[in-house]
Write a protein that holds these residues in place. Structure first.
Motif, PDB file in Angstrom:
ATOM      1  N   GLU A 283      40.842  44.400  41.404  1.00 17.97           N
ATOM      2  CA  GLU A 283      40.320  44.577  42.932  1.00 17.97           C
ATOM      3  C   GLU A 283      39.623  45.940  42.706  1.00 17.97           C
ATOM      4  O   GLU A 283      38.275  45.729  43.479  1.00 17.97           O
ATOM      5  CB  GLU A 283      41.458  44.681  43.927  1.00 17.97           C
ATOM      6  N   VAL A 284      40.142  46.897  42.105  1.00 12.30           N
ATOM      7  CA  VAL A 284      39.368  48.172  41.960  1.00 12.30           C
ATOM      8  C   VAL A 284      37.967  47.844  41.354  1.00 12.30           C
ATOM      9  O   VAL A 284      37.069  48.641  41.746  1.00 12.30           O
ATOM     10  CB  VAL A 284      40.266  49.236  41.337  1.00 12.30           C
ATOM     11  N   VAL A 285      37.960  47.250  40.048  1.00 13.39           N
ATOM     12  CA  VAL A 285      36.860  47.239  39.409  1.00 13.39           C
ATOM     13  C   VAL A 285      35.631  46.426  40.280  1.00 13.39           C
ATOM     14  O   VAL A 285      34.720  46.701  40.257  1.00 13.39           O
ATOM     15  CB  VAL A 285      37.117  46.250  38.047  1.00 13.39           C
ATOM     16  N   ALA A 286      36.309  45.427  41.013  1.00 15.00           N
ATOM     17  CA  ALA A 286      35.379  44.833  41.889  1.00 15.00           C
ATOM     18  C   ALA A 286      34.741  45.369  42.761  1.00 15.00           C
ATOM     19  O   ALA A 286      33.559  45.407  43.309  1.00 15.00           O
ATOM     20  CB  ALA A 286      36.179  43.336  42.491  1.00 15.00           C
ATOM     21  N   LEU A 287      35.522  46.367  43.528  1.00 17.74           N
ATOM     22  CA  LEU A 287      35.104  47.412  44.554  1.00 17.74           C
ATOM     23  C   LEU A 287      34.189  48.088  43.892  1.00 17.74           C
ATOM     24  O   LEU A 287      33.094  48.585  44.505  1.00 17.74           O
ATOM     25  CB  LEU A 287      36.402  48.094  44.882  1.00 17.74           C
ATOM     26  N   ALA A 288      34.399  48.603  42.743  1.00 22.89           N
ATOM     27  CA  ALA A 288      33.428  49.654  42.153  1.00 22.89           C
ATOM     28  C   ALA A 288      31.979  49.093  41.835  1.00 22.89           C
ATOM     29  O   ALA A 288      31.207  49.717  42.209  1.00 22.89           O
ATOM     30  CB  ALA A 288      34.028  50.428  40.740  1.00 22.89           C
TER      31      ALA A 288
END
Length: 294
Positions: A283-288
């Motif tokens: 989820e963090v990678v997608a947000l970034a």
């Protein structure tokens, strides 16, 4: 040396009275005095000395106070976070970052990251890109935000953006009135690079850019912090190449000039363990990616 002894020392140092400190700590004065004596024996120096009917910190005591206050506060916060995590109230997610990213991409990213899940405790740790790789492989952090291109078979990397570099010069420097400048115009200028260590670092990235284009800059100073580099620029020691977002670090005594040199950029790169399959990391990678419009 016990954490309890350091807490006792802090209380006595603040009150400058064993009697008042003992009341605040809810212990008798003799045990408190004994713990401070044990602390002094372990340190091998006196931290308090008598002053009339009272006491005062020795120079060694002042130094110990200054350097243990932040440490104990961080430790107490870590203990509380550990307890929350142990009780399954929160998951801990560590993010390492280089300071220069705080002038551009990172603040908005951190805000959005903290809103991703109420069950995740976000820990922020300032460290160089090289230190981030080591911390990722040891499991001390889960994500890194750095600026230099390093390769490691255990680490996945993603370039989020590529920032142009700008030249920081003193306000009254002859170049300060220019809106843009090229490489040839600064080769004789005294150049300040950072950080001095550990290497490889952003300093090596900048020097390598010069080398790739066949130039040799006039490096006069290597410092460890971006803020120190800018401070030395203001003092007239030299000039420094910094990421464009650092222009947000407004100072009356420093001017930022656009650097018109092809390829002189600084990437913001995200790193994580290839073996990490956690849902939250994805989820963090997608947000970034979304915030970087990739």
């Amino acid at each position: 040396m016990e954490l309890r002894q350091i807490r006792y020392f802090h209380c006595v140092a603040r009150e400058l009275s064993f009697t008042r400190a003992a009341k605040l700590l809810h212990i008798a004065q003799p045990p408190l005095s004994r713990q401070i004596k044990l602390l002094e024996e372990e340190l091998g120096v006196k931290v308090f000395e008598r002053q009339g009917r009272g006491i005062r910190l020795t120079d060694a005591g002042k130094y110990f106070m200054d350097h243990t206050q932040k440490m104990t506060q961080q430790l107490e916060e870590t203990i509380k976070a550990t307890q929350r995590i142990g009780k399954k109230d929160r998951i801990w997610f560590g993010v390492g970052f280089v300071p220069s990213t705080l002038y551009g991409y990172m603040p908005d990213f951190i805000r959005e990251l903290r809103n991703l899940s109420a069950k995740v405790e976000i820990g922020l740790v300032e460290m160089t890109t090289l230190q981030q790789f080591e911390a990722l492989k040891m499991g001390r952090i889960d994500l890194g935000m750095g600026r230099i291109k390093l390769n490691d078979p255990e680490i996945a990397r993603l370039v989020l953006l590529d920032e142009p570099l700008v030249l920081a010069v003193p306000r009254h420097h002859p170049l300060a009135s220019l809106s843009g400048i090229g490489v040839n115009e600064i080769l004789q200028e005294p150049l300040i690079v950072y950080p001095a260590s550990p290497r490889p670092s952003y300093a090596d990235h900048v020097l390598d850019l010069f080398s790739q284009h066949g130039y040799t800059p006039n490096v006069v100073q290597e410092v460890n912090e971006l803020q120190t580099a800018i401070g030395l620029v203001a003092a007239g020691i030299g000039v420094s190449l910094v990421p464009e977002s650092v222009k947000r670090l407004l100072r009356d005594d420093v001017v930022y000039i656009d650097f018109n040199a092809a390829g002189f950029t600084s990437p913001v790169m995200m790193s994580w363990r290839k073996s990490d399959e956690s849902v939250f990391l994805k989820e963090v990678v997608a947000l970034a990616k979304k915030m970087a419009m990739l």
